[in-house]
Design a protein around this motif. Sequence first.
Motif, short mmCIF file in Angstrom:
data_model
loop_
_atom_site.label_atom_id
_atom_site.label_comp_id
_atom_site.label_asym_id
_atom_site.label_seq_id
_atom_site.Cartn_x
_atom_site.Cartn_y
_atom_site.Cartn_z
N SER A 84 32.89 44.78 48.09
CA SER A 84 33.55 45.19 46.84
C SER A 84 35.01 45.60 47.02
CB SER A 84 32.76 46.33 46.18
OG SER A 84 32.62 47.42 47.06
N LEU A 85 35.33 46.35 48.08
CA LEU A 85 36.71 46.80 48.27
C LEU A 85 37.65 45.65 48.62
CD1 LEU A 85 35.98 50.20 50.06
CD2 LEU A 85 36.61 49.82 47.66
N PRO A 86 37.27 44.72 49.53
CA PRO A 86 38.14 43.54 49.74
C PRO A 86 38.31 42.71 48.47
CG PRO A 86 36.59 43.78 51.56
CD PRO A 86 36.17 44.76 50.50
N LEU A 87 37.26 42.65 47.64
CA LEU A 87 37.38 41.91 46.38
C LEU A 87 38.41 42.56 45.46
CD1 LEU A 87 36.52 39.77 44.35
CD2 LEU A 87 34.62 41.27 43.68
N ILE A 88 38.38 43.90 45.36
CA ILE A 88 39.36 44.59 44.54
C ILE A 88 40.77 44.34 45.08
CG2 ILE A 88 40.20 46.85 43.78
CD1 ILE A 88 37.30 47.82 43.80
N GLU A 89 40.91 44.37 46.41
CA GLU A 89 42.22 44.09 46.99
C GLU A 89 42.73 42.73 46.57
OE1 GLU A 89 42.51 46.61 51.15
OE2 GLU A 89 41.48 44.67 51.20
N GLU A 90 41.88 41.72 46.60
CA GLU A 90 42.33 40.38 46.23
C GLU A 90 42.67 40.28 44.74
OE1 GLU A 90 43.29 38.03 48.25
OE2 GLU A 90 42.81 39.53 49.78
N LEU A 91 41.88 40.93 43.91
CA LEU A 91 42.19 40.92 42.48
C LEU A 91 43.56 41.54 42.23
CD1 LEU A 91 38.75 41.99 40.93
CD2 LEU A 91 39.70 39.68 41.12
N PHE A 117 46.15 42.29 44.68
CA PHE A 117 47.29 41.74 45.42
C PHE A 117 47.53 40.26 45.13
CE2 PHE A 117 46.24 45.47 48.02
CZ PHE A 117 47.49 46.04 48.16
N ARG A 118 46.48 39.48 44.96
CA ARG A 118 46.67 38.05 44.73
C ARG A 118 46.55 37.68 43.25
NH1 ARG A 118 47.88 39.43 49.28
NH2 ARG A 118 45.73 40.08 49.64
N GLY A 119 45.72 38.40 42.50
CA GLY A 119 45.56 38.07 41.09
C GLY A 119 46.60 38.72 40.20
N PHE A 120 47.06 39.93 40.58
CA PHE A 120 48.01 40.67 39.76
C PHE A 120 49.43 40.59 40.30
CE2 PHE A 120 49.99 44.89 38.73
CZ PHE A 120 50.17 44.65 37.37
N LEU A 121 49.63 40.85 41.61
CA LEU A 121 50.97 40.95 42.16
C LEU A 121 51.58 39.61 42.57
CD1 LEU A 121 50.70 44.20 44.33
CD2 LEU A 121 51.56 43.94 42.00
N LEU A 122 50.84 38.78 43.29
CA LEU A 122 51.40 37.52 43.79
C LEU A 122 51.96 36.63 42.68
CD1 LEU A 122 52.03 35.42 45.96
CD2 LEU A 122 49.62 34.72 45.90
N PRO A 123 51.25 36.39 41.59
CA PRO A 123 51.81 35.51 40.56
C PRO A 123 53.11 36.04 39.96
CG PRO A 123 49.46 35.87 40.20
CD PRO A 123 49.89 36.85 41.24
N ARG A 124 53.31 37.34 40.02
CA ARG A 124 54.49 37.94 39.40
C ARG A 124 55.71 37.95 40.33
NH1 ARG A 124 50.04 40.04 36.74
NH2 ARG A 124 50.34 40.09 34.46
#
Length: 262
Positions: free
Chosen positions: A172-179, A181-188
Amino acid sequence: MRAFEDTRPNGIVELLLGDRHSLPLSVVLHLVPGALIVAAYLLIGEPFVKAIGYPTLMGWAIALCLVLIPILSGLLWLGRKHSGRFSLRGVLYYTDKPLSRGKLVAMVIALIVWMMVLSFATAPMNRFFLENFFTWVPYTDDAGSFTKFLDGYSHSVMLTTMVICLPLTGISLPLIEELYFRGFLLPRIAHLGDWAPVVSTVLFSLYHFWSPWVFVSRVIFMFPGFWLTWREKDIRPAIGMHVGVTSILATLGTIAVALNLI
């Protein structure tokens, strides 16, 4: 009309939900959570596990929960401000699943193998950095070994720790990290072009203030998954790589403890 106006982004919400984050803002959003995790460990996690006689792994799991779960709640809150309901739609990008199932599975398998092989192969380099540059860090007593954090504890305590941490640090914690860092921050920071996945990887590796000696190797074994997520505009390669490896290692560790192999 009033209800609609109440849900429109404004101020800090508009800044966070904008399609572009400035580099300074992105640096802050990447690194502050890492600093908070270390603070939560030193102030709460470590004293608590020492008081109950449990390994430091449990303390780090507590610290990560205390920071990452509120981050996920914050993303849902942004969704509420954006659309009027608690949702990640419109908050996270790279979620349209453009990759076919077969291509995704092949990518994830290759990424898992890459990350696991490189994480073990670079272990001597990590120990070198730890012993030569980071001995001053106050939480390195149990670092430098995959099993050292379990030394000196009873079998029941070790097994309880692994069973509790498996769904947390393994899934669960690695999943939150990906959501985040990669789902919220990277696209921006996609406006940085080819540098976007590089910046994402470097900042994510720096975010791990609790293991700075792993920075170089973490950049090496994480970059392919983050680059593929950026190139394909699909968050699933990064999730599959990250959660896949952590869940496999956590499961193998739990089995090894249960069978008295370590």
